[in-house]
Scaffold this motif. Structure first.
Motif, PDB file in Angstrom:
ATOM      1  N   UNK A 220       8.034   8.158  -0.776  1.00 34.20           N
ATOM      2  CA  UNK A 220       8.872   8.240   0.591  1.00 34.20           C
ATOM      3  C   UNK A 220       9.166   6.796   0.727  1.00 34.20           C
ATOM      4  N   UNK A 221       8.153   5.844   0.556  1.00 34.94           N
ATOM      5  CA  UNK A 221       8.499   4.311   1.034  1.00 34.94           C
ATOM      6  C   UNK A 221       9.443   3.798   0.057  1.00 34.94           C
ATOM      7  N   UNK A 222       9.301   4.420  -1.384  1.00 34.06           N
ATOM      8  CA  UNK A 222      10.122   3.691  -2.249  1.00 34.06           C
ATOM      9  C   UNK A 222      11.734   4.321  -2.248  1.00 34.06           C
ATOM     10  N   UNK A 223      11.605   5.492  -1.580  1.00 32.38           N
ATOM     11  CA  UNK A 223      13.133   6.085  -1.315  1.00 32.38           C
ATOM     12  C   UNK A 223      13.596   5.322  -0.406  1.00 32.38           C
ATOM     13  N   UNK A 224      12.764   5.096   0.681  1.00 34.99           N
ATOM     14  CA  UNK A 224      13.410   4.360   2.012  1.00 34.99           C
ATOM     15  C   UNK A 224      14.062   3.092   1.609  1.00 34.99           C
TER      16      UNK A 224
ATOM     17  N   UNK B 130       0.823  -1.232   0.051  1.00 33.03           N
ATOM     18  CA  UNK B 130       0.119   0.085   0.007  1.00 33.03           C
ATOM     19  C   UNK B 130       0.897   1.306  -0.089  1.00 33.03           C
ATOM     20  N   UNK B 131       1.922   1.195   0.808  1.00 38.96           N
ATOM     21  CA  UNK B 131       2.813   2.196   0.909  1.00 38.96           C
ATOM     22  C   UNK B 131       3.544   2.637  -0.134  1.00 38.96           C
ATOM     23  N   UNK B 132       3.952   1.181  -0.938  1.00 38.05           N
ATOM     24  CA  UNK B 132       4.716   1.571  -2.343  1.00 38.05           C
ATOM     25  C   UNK B 132       3.947   2.115  -3.501  1.00 38.05           C
TER      26      UNK B 132
ATOM     27  N   UNK C 199      12.640  -5.615 -15.729  1.00 38.68           N
ATOM     28  CA  UNK C 199      11.441  -4.858 -16.034  1.00 38.68           C
ATOM     29  C   UNK C 199      11.350  -3.669 -15.191  1.00 38.68           C
ATOM     30  N   UNK C 200      10.664  -2.726 -15.710  1.00 38.12           N
ATOM     31  CA  UNK C 200      10.682  -1.185 -15.398  1.00 38.12           C
ATOM     32  C   UNK C 200       9.398  -0.739 -14.804  1.00 38.12           C
ATOM     33  N   UNK C 201       8.564  -1.725 -13.889  1.00 36.33           N
ATOM     34  CA  UNK C 201       7.380  -1.193 -13.749  1.00 36.33           C
ATOM     35  C   UNK C 201       7.444  -0.274 -12.340  1.00 36.33           C
ATOM     36  N   UNK C 202       8.731  -0.339 -11.621  1.00 37.53           N
ATOM     37  CA  UNK C 202       8.812   0.776 -10.659  1.00 37.53           C
ATOM     38  C   UNK C 202       9.696   1.599 -11.164  1.00 37.53           C
ATOM     39  N   UNK C 203       9.375   2.760 -11.087  1.00 32.28           N
ATOM     40  CA  UNK C 203      10.267   3.704 -11.629  1.00 32.28           C
ATOM     41  C   UNK C 203      11.623   3.813 -11.261  1.00 32.28           C
ATOM     42  N   UNK C 204      11.838   3.483  -9.840  1.00 33.41           N
ATOM     43  CA  UNK C 204      13.219   3.258  -9.067  1.00 33.41           C
ATOM     44  C   UNK C 204      13.771   2.013  -9.609  1.00 33.41           C
ATOM     45  N   UNK C 205      15.049   1.778 -10.009  1.00 32.99           N
ATOM     46  CA  UNK C 205      15.558   0.634 -10.110  1.00 32.99           C
ATOM     47  C   UNK C 205      17.039   0.833 -10.066  1.00 32.99           C
ATOM     48  N   UNK C 206      17.726  -0.404 -10.136  1.00 33.21           N
ATOM     49  CA  UNK C 206      19.158  -0.453  -9.848  1.00 33.21           C
ATOM     50  C   UNK C 206      20.040  -0.950 -11.063  1.00 33.21           C
TER      51      UNK C 206
END
Lengths: 332, 477
Positions: B138-142, B131-133, B378-385
């Motif tokens: 903010x939770x993505x950042x954390x 839910x947070x994600x 996959x790139x479904x989260x904007x933040x990746x490594x």
């Protein structure tokens, strides 16, 4: 010039502050853990052991011309002591944070977080000054005028001692680590996080910025004439000529150490500058001379503080392991 | 240097539980805990300091250049002790951006000299994190900032959901070490002084994530006796040595042949002896086990970028450095293979779809270990490594320029950056770490006797793997 060991004392923890009584008879030495020792200047005898502050003492200040001592600590309090008897005379609770800065001039100025209080010698609150937007980081009374300079991230406030009124605010858009006035009160200087030294002449609306430091500038000292401004902020003690129009356009004298400079102190009546570096080296300099280096002393522990006795005859050194050394200095 | 642990996590995730655990457990360390102003921790014996977050905005209020003034002050005071502390624990508020905390240790010389940012530990509530994600940044950042993630409250979630959750977290942050916990019960050495920030254990990183864009798609390691064997390419031969259904399941859904269809680039490189146990672990494909063939991979990289030797059908070949370009006839070719010394040989294949066999005495042998180098993210989260791992020496000036430029232009999107770099003319490893626009680099210890493997990791938004890899390679000397 002759520099000899006079006596040594030992604290239970890091020597966080040293302060000579105005008559030169006592050296107050605060341990970071809390206790404050009062040593006799003549022989190093421990006259009194003051309990200081629970959880640690941060700063010491003697009453100008008197024998009363104030201490500030982690308990949010300023405590007052009679230096002659070692008696605790008063406590002023000035906040819930740490009292990190203390300056005794026309009043006792005590900074605790964003709060700044002016206290009487009996510990009574004279003025609770308006809070600063950030934690107060340095205090300095203006010589020859009842004004207090108080710095925080964002600027320096110039406060009237009698009324507590804000006379002026000098904005500075960075962290400030140290403040010093030149002895005649002409220059107000801050040592900064950015890293630089900033100078104001409050009466002439003039300000200068001297940069190029290796690290933040936490240590500042003026000589008795107001000409030489010694600054830390790296492996050199950098000395600016503040005579006339000031240091702008003048190359500073660089007094080199092999490790970061961690303390500076000019003599009160004479012209010697003592500098200490974290490798334990303590050096004495005469900025007026062609060959400025006068003496070198090596300590086995990292120095924390330097303090000249009021008559300039003795130099007190504190160490990270709690040792306090007093050296006798004979000019020659 | 005193290790510093930064504890982050949303309210209710279990930060306080972890703090209390750390403070009450008998671990023999003298710690100072700097809790946020609403902290509820209070324990004798250890030092607990309540701090009030005070931001120093160094550059016009930009969060990427802000540091925590209160920490500079408190940590400065904590250095004024006869006996040094064994560690510092900094608790951040649930909503706080951990960047200024980390940045404090890069910008302030005094902090840099005395403290080492050991790890950012993020406590995640397994029940509510999705839910947070989904809800926000903010939770993505954390998660993106974390070196260690405690996936807590596992008792409230089904194992399958946990796997899914872990997968989702991995997509954001491929390098954090994830521990599943209940009531934050975790051995403290997984949380304190873990060396999380400095890639000390780069080998533990997920090898898939670290793969550079290899010019080859498959490799197999064969145990070959001395003698005359045969390398056979094409569908005419026996069944394929590798591919779907082989148990290594990296099916190539989209096959694009590299270059000419009637050429196949291969490299056959001898492998140094590998410990038997190690080989066994590899055969079981145990996760987290470092590839012992990194040397060969690096050699193969060199081979594939160098000049090739062309072999027509029937032309003999031998193991050794250099690229072999096999010329095929309608996709088939047989090449006599002479092996002088029995041992392990790594065969790298430019196109992983090309059927390939090694015949010993007419019988195909199976590779003891094999690996696909073809993968997609996959790139479904904007933040990746993005990870880069490659041998070679880097030109310090080029590296400096590249990183400087990268931070200037993409610093806002770059949450974390870490690396261990082999700099030209230096025997020590250059270890660096960054958060947004601020970073810290220092030479730590000497490289070991093995190959000097550069490792770089980027976590952030809008990362372009190809571009980063190319820029990295441009810094090689």
């Amino acid at each position: 010039m002759n520099l000899t060991k006079h006596w040594a004392g030992q604290l239970d923890d890091y020597a966080i502050d040293l302060a000579w009584s105005p008559d030169g008879a006592l050296l107050a030495a605060a341990s970071a853990a809390g206790p404050v020792a009062l040593f006799a200047a003549a022989d190093g005898a421990r006259r009194h052991e003051l309990p200081g502050h629970e959880n640690g003492t941060n700063a010491l200040a003697w009453a100008p011309g008197g024998r009363a001592l104030a201490s500030g600590g982690q308990d949010g309090a300023v405590r007052f002591w009679d230096g002659a008897t070692g008696q605790h005379t008063a406590t002023a609770a000035v906040g819930s944070g740490w009292v990190e800065h203390l300056a005794w001039g026309p009043a006792v100025a005590a900074a605790c977080g964003r709060r700044l209080s002016l206290l009487g010698p009996d510990g009574t609150l004279r003025q609770a000054l308006p809070e600063a937007p950030k934690t107060f980081a340095a205090l300095a009374w203006r010589p020859n005028a009842p004004q207090l300079a108080a710095a925080f991230f964002g600027g320096v406030r110039l406060i009237d001692a009698g009324t507590g009124a804000l006379r002026k605010e000098f904005p500075y858009n960075n962290g400030i680590q140290a403040l010093v006035w030149s002895p005649e009160g002409r220059w107000l200087v801050s040592g900064n996080q950015d890293p630089s030294v900033h100078l104001w002449i409050p009466d002439e609306e003039l300000e200068l910025q001297m940069s190029g430091y290796e690290t933040k500038v936490k240590h500042l000292a003026f000589d008795r004439t107001g000409r030489w401004l010694a600054t830390g902020g790296g492996r050199d003690a950098c000395v600016w000529d503040c005579s006339g129009p000031g240091p702008e356009g003048r190359a500073p004298a660089m007094f080199p150490h092999d490790a970061p400079v961690c303390a500076l102190a000019f003599q009160h009546r004479h012209g010697l500058l003592a500098t200490a570096a974290s490798d334990g080296t303590v050096m004495l300099w005469s900025p007026d001379r062609r060959q400025p280096l006068r003496a070198t002393v090596k300590m086995t522990q990292p120095p924390t503080k330097l303090a000249w006795s009021p008559d300039d005859g003795q130099l007190a050194l504190g160490s990270a392991q709690g040792a306090v050394y007093v050296l006798r200095c004979e000019n020659g | 240097m005193i290790p510093v642990t930064v504890l982050t996590g949303f309210l209710g995730a279990g930060k306080t539980t972890l703090l209390n655990r750390i403070l009450t457990e008998q671990h023999g360390r003298k710690l100072a805990v700097i809790e946020n102003e609403f902290g509820e921790v209070g324990v004798d014996n250890q030092l607990v300091i309540s701090g009030e977050e005070e931001l120093f905005e160094m550059n016009n209020g930009c969060i990427c250049c802000s540091v925590r003034g209160d920490l500079i002050r408190i940590l400065g005071r904590l250095l004024k002790r006869k006996d040094k502390l064994d560690g510092i624990l900094i608790e951040t508020t649930g909503l706080a951006n951990p960047a200024p905390v980390a940045q404090t240790f890069f910008t302030d010389e005094e902090m840099r000299a005395a403290y080492r940012l050991d790890a950012i530990v993020t406590v995640v509530d397994a029940k509510h994190v999705l839910t947070h994600l989904d809800a926000g940044d903010e939770s993505v950042k954390q998660i993106a900032f974390a070196d260690v993630i405690l996936l807590n409250k596992t008792d409230l979630v089904k194992p399958a959901e946990l796997d899914e959750l872990e997968e989702r977290i991995r997509r954001i942050n491929a390098v954090a070490r994830i521990h599943r916990t209940r009531d934050c019960a975790v051995p403290l050495d997984r949380v304190l002084d873990v060396g999380g920030f400095n890639l000390e254990r780069a080998a533990e990183l997920d090898p898939k994530f670290l793969e550079p864009e290899y010019p080859f798609e498959w490799a197999g390691v064969y145990s070959l006796p001395a003698g005359d064997h045969e390398l056979v390419i094409g569908h005419d031969g026996a069944e394929h040595d590798h591919g779907p259904g082989e148990g290594h399941g990296h099916a190539h859904r989209h096959h694009h042949h590299r270059g000419n269809e009637n050429e196949l680039d291969v490299a056959l490189l001898p492998v140094r002896p590998v410990a038997q146990t190690h080989m066994a672990a590899l055969e079981k494909d145990e996760p987290g086990f470092p590839s012992p063939f990194a040397v060969q991979e690096a050699e193969a990289l060199t081979a594939f970028s160098g000049p090739e030797m062309k072999l027509g059908p029937g032309d003999p070949c031998r193991p050794g450095p250099g690229l072999l370009r096999l010329l095929l006839e309608r996709g088939n070719g047989r090449y006599p293979l002479r092996v002088d010394e029995a041992g392990l040989y790594a065969l790298f294949e430019g196109c992983g779809e090309e059927p390939l066999h090694v015949l010993v005495r007419g019988e195909p042998v199976k590779p003891g270990w094999q690996r696909d180098y073809h993968h997609s993210h996959s790139h479904d989260d904007a933040v990746s490594s993005v990870g880069i791992q490659q041998t070679g020496r880097l030109d310090p000036q080029k590296l400096n320029q590249w990183i400087g430029e990268l931070l200037r232009t993409q610093g806002g999107d770059l949450y974390r950056m870490k690396g261990v770099i082999n700099v030209k003319g230096k025997d020590q490893r250059l270890v660096f770490q960054g958060v947004h626009m601020l970073f810290d680099a220092r030479f730590d210890r000497d490289w070991g006797p093995g190959p000097r493997m550069n490792t770089m990791v980027f976590i952030g938004k809008n990362l372009d793997r190809a571009q980063l890899t190319e820029a990295f390679q441009a810094c090689l000397t």
